[in-house]
Design a protein around this motif. Sequence first.
Motif, short mmCIF file in Angstrom:
data_model
loop_
_atom_site.label_atom_id
_atom_site.label_comp_id
_atom_site.label_asym_id
_atom_site.label_seq_id
_atom_site.Cartn_x
_atom_site.Cartn_y
_atom_site.Cartn_z
N ALA A 167 48.97 -40.26 -18.30
CA ALA A 167 48.21 -39.11 -18.79
C ALA A 167 47.05 -38.77 -17.85
CB ALA A 167 47.69 -39.39 -20.20
N ALA A 168 46.38 -39.80 -17.33
CA ALA A 168 45.28 -39.56 -16.40
C ALA A 168 45.79 -38.87 -15.13
CB ALA A 168 44.59 -40.87 -16.05
N GLY A 169 46.96 -39.30 -14.63
CA GLY A 169 47.52 -38.66 -13.46
C GLY A 169 47.85 -37.20 -13.71
N PHE A 170 48.41 -36.90 -14.89
CA PHE A 170 48.75 -35.51 -15.23
C PHE A 170 47.48 -34.65 -15.29
CE2 PHE A 170 49.23 -32.17 -18.44
CZ PHE A 170 50.31 -31.48 -17.91
N VAL A 171 46.45 -35.16 -15.95
CA VAL A 171 45.21 -34.38 -16.10
C VAL A 171 44.57 -34.14 -14.74
CG1 VAL A 171 42.86 -34.46 -17.01
CG2 VAL A 171 44.79 -35.12 -18.46
N LEU A 172 44.49 -35.18 -13.91
CA LEU A 172 43.79 -35.05 -12.63
C LEU A 172 44.53 -34.12 -11.66
CD1 LEU A 172 42.71 -38.78 -12.09
CD2 LEU A 172 41.26 -36.86 -12.76
N VAL A 173 45.87 -34.19 -11.65
CA VAL A 173 46.63 -33.40 -10.68
C VAL A 173 46.99 -32.02 -11.22
CG1 VAL A 173 48.78 -33.30 -9.34
CG2 VAL A 173 47.55 -35.46 -9.55
N ALA A 174 47.52 -31.97 -12.45
CA ALA A 174 48.03 -30.69 -12.98
C ALA A 174 46.91 -29.80 -13.51
CB ALA A 174 49.05 -30.97 -14.08
N LEU A 175 45.92 -30.40 -14.16
CA LEU A 175 44.87 -29.60 -14.79
C LEU A 175 43.63 -29.44 -13.92
CD1 LEU A 175 45.15 -30.91 -18.47
CD2 LEU A 175 46.35 -29.00 -17.37
N LEU A 176 43.15 -30.55 -13.35
CA LEU A 176 41.94 -30.49 -12.53
C LEU A 176 42.23 -30.17 -11.06
CD1 LEU A 176 39.94 -33.50 -14.02
CD2 LEU A 176 39.87 -31.08 -14.67
N ARG A 177 43.50 -30.15 -10.68
CA ARG A 177 43.91 -29.76 -9.33
C ARG A 177 43.33 -30.66 -8.24
NH1 ARG A 177 47.96 -25.90 -10.12
NH2 ARG A 177 47.35 -24.52 -11.81
N LEU A 178 43.18 -31.94 -8.54
CA LEU A 178 42.70 -32.86 -7.52
C LEU A 178 43.82 -33.19 -6.55
CD1 LEU A 178 40.49 -35.34 -9.59
CD2 LEU A 178 39.79 -33.32 -8.30
N ALA A 181 46.93 -37.51 -3.07
CA ALA A 181 46.76 -38.79 -2.38
C ALA A 181 45.66 -39.66 -3.00
CB ALA A 181 46.49 -38.55 -0.90
N PRO A 182 44.44 -39.15 -3.20
CA PRO A 182 43.43 -40.02 -3.82
C PRO A 182 43.75 -40.40 -5.26
CG PRO A 182 42.56 -37.80 -3.50
CD PRO A 182 43.85 -37.87 -2.76
N VAL A 183 44.42 -39.50 -5.99
CA VAL A 183 44.81 -39.85 -7.37
C VAL A 183 45.79 -41.00 -7.36
CG1 VAL A 183 45.98 -39.01 -9.43
CG2 VAL A 183 44.34 -37.55 -8.27
N LEU A 184 46.79 -40.94 -6.46
CA LEU A 184 47.74 -42.03 -6.35
C LEU A 184 47.06 -43.32 -5.93
CD1 LEU A 184 50.85 -40.37 -4.65
CD2 LEU A 184 50.73 -41.36 -6.94
N LEU A 185 46.11 -43.21 -5.01
CA LEU A 185 45.42 -44.39 -4.52
C LEU A 185 44.63 -45.07 -5.65
CD1 LEU A 185 44.69 -46.14 -2.08
CD2 LEU A 185 42.73 -44.63 -1.68
#
Length: 200
Positions: A167-178, A181-185
């Motif tokens: 869920a954190a990955g979805f929010v950070l990438v899909a919603l917050l557009r981060l 690479a850093p999200v995966l890290l």
Amino acid sequence: MTSFSPPAPAPAPPAAPDRPHPGSLPELFLAFTVLALQGFGGVLAVVQRELVDRKRWLTDEEFIEDWAVAQIMPGPNVVNLSMMIGARYFGLRGALTALAGMLAVPLVLILLLAIVHARFADNPQVAGALRGMAAVSAGLIAAAGLKMSVALRRSPLSLPWCLAIGAAGFVLVALLRLPLAPVLLVLGGLGCVLAYRKLR
């Protein structure tokens, strides 16, 4: 006087059959060519169905592990995965053969489609068809993700942790557009640390 002979040893159980695997380089090339030709937009769903469900070259757990490694490596993840599988069975020759299977025929088709698209890009019917294909692609990827989530039951991490990281990955990438690479890290590193502590 009766002599006693030792009892005959029990027959050994039959050897387990080998796991399905590509038997030759041409078979590997053909398999990844067919796979690539099916991957119109929803390649993750196609790869999972072909390699796990149909050919059974990978288990669900192996597919998730290999896909995670392919995801964090530079380059297209499905290309990375094909090279990993080819190298597993045939070494460097297998990696190059799988790569050629993934790229050769699709490259020709993409060049032809690019010529056609350049000519008809302003056509409203073409634009509508492309939007429809994007919706189908999103549905295929979501379906593959749900199917792969079954393997989380055998993960060393507890289900709440798996869901929280996802869920954190979805929010950070899909919603917050981060950036991915850093999200995966960060999230991948957190998952590795938690899994390592659990397995100790």
